[in-house]
Design a protein around this motif. Structure first.
Motif, PDB file in Angstrom:
ATOM      1  N   LEU A  20      37.718  50.562   9.751  1.00  0.00           N
ATOM      2  CA  LEU A  20      38.869  49.654   9.819  1.00  0.00           C
ATOM      3  C   LEU A  20      38.423  48.196   9.769  1.00  0.00           C
ATOM      4  O   LEU A  20      39.099  47.345   9.174  1.00  0.00           O
ATOM      5  N   ILE A  21      37.293  47.900  10.387  1.00  0.00           N
ATOM      6  CA  ILE A  21      36.762  46.535  10.328  1.00  0.00           C
ATOM      7  C   ILE A  21      36.377  46.187   8.891  1.00  0.00           C
ATOM      8  O   ILE A  21      36.662  45.090   8.395  1.00  0.00           O
ATOM      9  N   ALA A  22      35.750  47.157   8.202  1.00  0.00           N
ATOM     10  CA  ALA A  22      35.356  46.926   6.808  1.00  0.00           C
ATOM     11  C   ALA A  22      36.577  46.709   5.918  1.00  0.00           C
ATOM     12  O   ALA A  22      36.604  45.797   5.078  1.00  0.00           O
ATOM     13  N   VAL A  23      37.596  47.546   6.096  1.00  0.00           N
ATOM     14  CA  VAL A  23      38.826  47.410   5.310  1.00  0.00           C
ATOM     15  C   VAL A  23      39.472  46.051   5.575  1.00  0.00           C
ATOM     16  O   VAL A  23      39.925  45.359   4.656  1.00  0.00           O
ATOM     17  N   SER A  24      39.501  45.657   6.834  1.00  0.00           N
ATOM     18  CA  SER A  24      40.117  44.384   7.210  1.00  0.00           C
ATOM     19  C   SER A  24      39.416  43.209   6.545  1.00  0.00           C
ATOM     20  O   SER A  24      40.059  42.339   5.939  1.00  0.00           O
ATOM     21  N   MET A  25      38.104  43.167   6.648  1.00  0.00           N
ATOM     22  CA  MET A  25      37.354  42.040   6.091  1.00  0.00           C
ATOM     23  C   MET A  25      37.500  41.964   4.571  1.00  0.00           C
ATOM     24  O   MET A  25      37.637  40.880   3.996  1.00  0.00           O
ATOM     25  N   SER A  26      37.481  43.121   3.922  1.00  0.00           N
ATOM     26  CA  SER A  26      37.640  43.139   2.470  1.00  0.00           C
ATOM     27  C   SER A  26      39.025  42.638   2.070  1.00  0.00           C
ATOM     28  O   SER A  26      39.174  41.838   1.142  1.00  0.00           O
ATOM     29  N   LEU A  27      40.034  43.103   2.787  1.00  0.00           N
ATOM     30  CA  LEU A  27      41.414  42.725   2.478  1.00  0.00           C
ATOM     31  C   LEU A  27      41.628  41.222   2.658  1.00  0.00           C
ATOM     32  O   LEU A  27      42.201  40.546   1.793  1.00  0.00           O
ATOM     33  N   ILE A  28      41.168  40.703   3.785  1.00  0.00           N
ATOM     34  CA  ILE A  28      41.356  39.277   4.070  1.00  0.00           C
ATOM     35  C   ILE A  28      40.593  38.418   3.061  1.00  0.00           C
ATOM     36  O   ILE A  28      41.132  37.468   2.490  1.00  0.00           O
ATOM     37  N   ASN A  29      39.344  38.766   2.833  1.00  0.00           N
ATOM     38  CA  ASN A  29      38.488  37.948   1.973  1.00  0.00           C
ATOM     39  C   ASN A  29      38.958  37.953   0.522  1.00  0.00           C
ATOM     40  O   ASN A  29      38.951  36.914  -0.150  1.00  0.00           O
TER      41      ASN A  29
END
Length: 465
Positions: A276-285
């Motif tokens: 979930l952290i990986a998905v979040s960072m990718s989405l935001i960036n």
């Protein structure tokens, strides 16, 4: 029109009504302004309503010249009557009371409109643009929390479901089974309900900075993914050891659709939290840049979030050791609890509050200027809201009902809490005092235009689950 007529009379007779102790929308609002009570910012400004109604009539007439002239004269004569009956200083005081959060409108009325008192002319289009813009902004940022949730929650919920996260963007039919196991685990936790307070709070701040909400929807989802990740980890046996979250089994206690053996549930929960952290960072960036924000600002947002998540982990580590905090020095314990609440809970709120302020900074402004007093105040606001949230959580743990997770968990885990240090009544009293400080800081950050955020603070303090 009858309502506008009554508002016109109440506005014109404001000082006469004060002397006769008459209660009107104007005198009622002014009485709260004068006493600076907590509920002041939750009141609708009757003068703004008066101006908005005038503007609405003008716009509804397709900006008819004669209608505009009529409405313009009504506004000018209303203000002129205050000056005529009570003096120039009274008009200045009136405008200060009712336009103190909009200096541009205040100056326009005091300088431009007042200059036409002797010879009322057709209203200038700029005047109505200012009124219209001010009234729309006021209504966007001063709605009740329930109304704001009703307007925006569905948009967030519809965007949270995770379909696929892969560099190759393979269709679901050829996605590896192991990836599907992780996706189903993430969605189990993400779509388990919850208040969505953090993404909603982020949207509220975006409204204050005039940021188009559809452009920050990826940030809203990313913030909720990070929050959900922290909850999954928080529930694990090595942490709070909770079997229930949001009224249903925690991720490490369920096989979802019997797709894995019970022995793998805890391991999958750990991996889902990391994913979930990986998905979040990718989405935001990726998506914030795609939606028009500069790479520099997006990088600053990602950096802010990353540092806050690091601090959150420190807070969680401190929480693990909370049972071993010395019970001899109450003051030391309280400071320690405040620090844990700030890092563990307040940092998660900072993630919602600060990124909009960063994104709103002009691209021409250097990154050094981000470390300004405004950001510092918002950061302090996140800290206070985190402490309020944790104090209320501690109270609910001992006296709440139907809170969606096991009760008395802190007692079971021998965890030091605000209630164990201050007692129930002491915790309640400190909660009230910190609430007053927090509401004052909200006003310092955004003047009187953040009524909805004030409502969030009151919700945190009074929530039932």
């Amino acid at each position: 029109m009858p309502f506008l007529g009554q508002l016109t009379d109440d506005c014109r007779d404001f000082y006469d009504d004060i002397q006769s102790n008459s209660v009107t929308p104007f005198t009622h609002y002014a009485s709260f302004i004068g006493r600076q009570q907590i509920s002041t910012k939750q009141l609708l400004n009757p003068f703004y309503i008066f101006l908005h109604l005038c503007s609405d009539i003008y716009v509804s007439s397709q900006r008819d010249i004669q209608t505009g002239a009529f409405i313009g004269r009504r506004i000018s004569r209303t203000l002129k009557s205050i000056q005529t009956s009570s003096g120039e200083s009274a008009l200045r005081e009136f405008l200060y009371l009712f336009c103190q959060d909009n200096l541009r409108l205040h100056d326009y009325l005091w300088i431009n409109v007042r200059s036409h008192f002797s010879n009322v002319s057709d209203p200038e289009k700029l005047f109505f643009r200012i009124i219209n813009k001010a009234s729309i902004q006021y209504s966007r940022t001063n709605r009740k929390l329930e109304t704001y949730i009703g307007d925006h929650l569905r948009q967030i919920e519809d965007s949270l479901h995770i379909h696929l996260f892969s560099k190759t963007q393979k269709p679901p039919s050829v996605t590896r089974p192991d990836e599907q196991l992780l996706i189903s685990a993430m969605n189990y936790s993400v779509t388990a309900g919850g208040k969505r307070l953090r993404p909603l709070l982020m949207m509220m701040v975006c409204d204050l900075y005039h940021i188009d909400l559809k452009n920050v929807l990826p940030l809203a989802c990313g913030i909720e993914y990070l929050h959900t990740s922290s909850l999954i980890l928080d529930d694990l046996p090595a942490q709070d050891n909770s079997d229930l979250r949001r009224g249903r089994p925690t991720l490490h206690k369920t096989t979802i659709n019997n797709d894995i053996p019970n022995t793998l549930c805890e391991g999958r929960a750990q991996l889902a939290a990391i994913d979930l952290i990986a998905v979040s960072m990718s989405l935001i960036n990726h998506d914030l840049v795609k939606n028009g924000f500069t790479p520099e600002r997006v990088n600053q947002v990602v950096s802010e979030i990353s540092l806050s998540m690091h601090d959150l982990c420190i807070g969680q580590m401190m929480d693990l050791r909370a049972a071993h905090v010395s019970t001899e020095k109450e003051n030391g314990q309280l400071d320690e609890l405040d620090r844990v609440a700030w890092l563990k809970t307040g940092k998660a709120i900072e993630i919602a509050l600060i990124p909009p302020a960063i994104l709103a900074i002009s691209p021409s402004t250097s990154s050094v200027d981000i470390q300004c007093i405004e950001i510092a105040n918002i950061r302090e606001l996140g800290r206070l809201m985190g402490i309020l949230f944790q104090m209320r959580d501690d109270l609910l743990d001992v006296e709440g009902e139907d809170i969606g997770k096991p009760m008395a968990l802190d007692i079971k885990n021998n965890t030091t809490t605000y209630v164990s240090v201050l007692g129930i009544e002491g915790t309640r009293q400190r909660l009230k005092e910190l609430c007053r400080q927090t509401l004052k800081l909200v006003d310092e950050c955004w003047s009187s235009s953040a009524g909805t955020i004030r409502d969030v603070v009151n919700y945190i303090v009074n929530r039932k689950n």
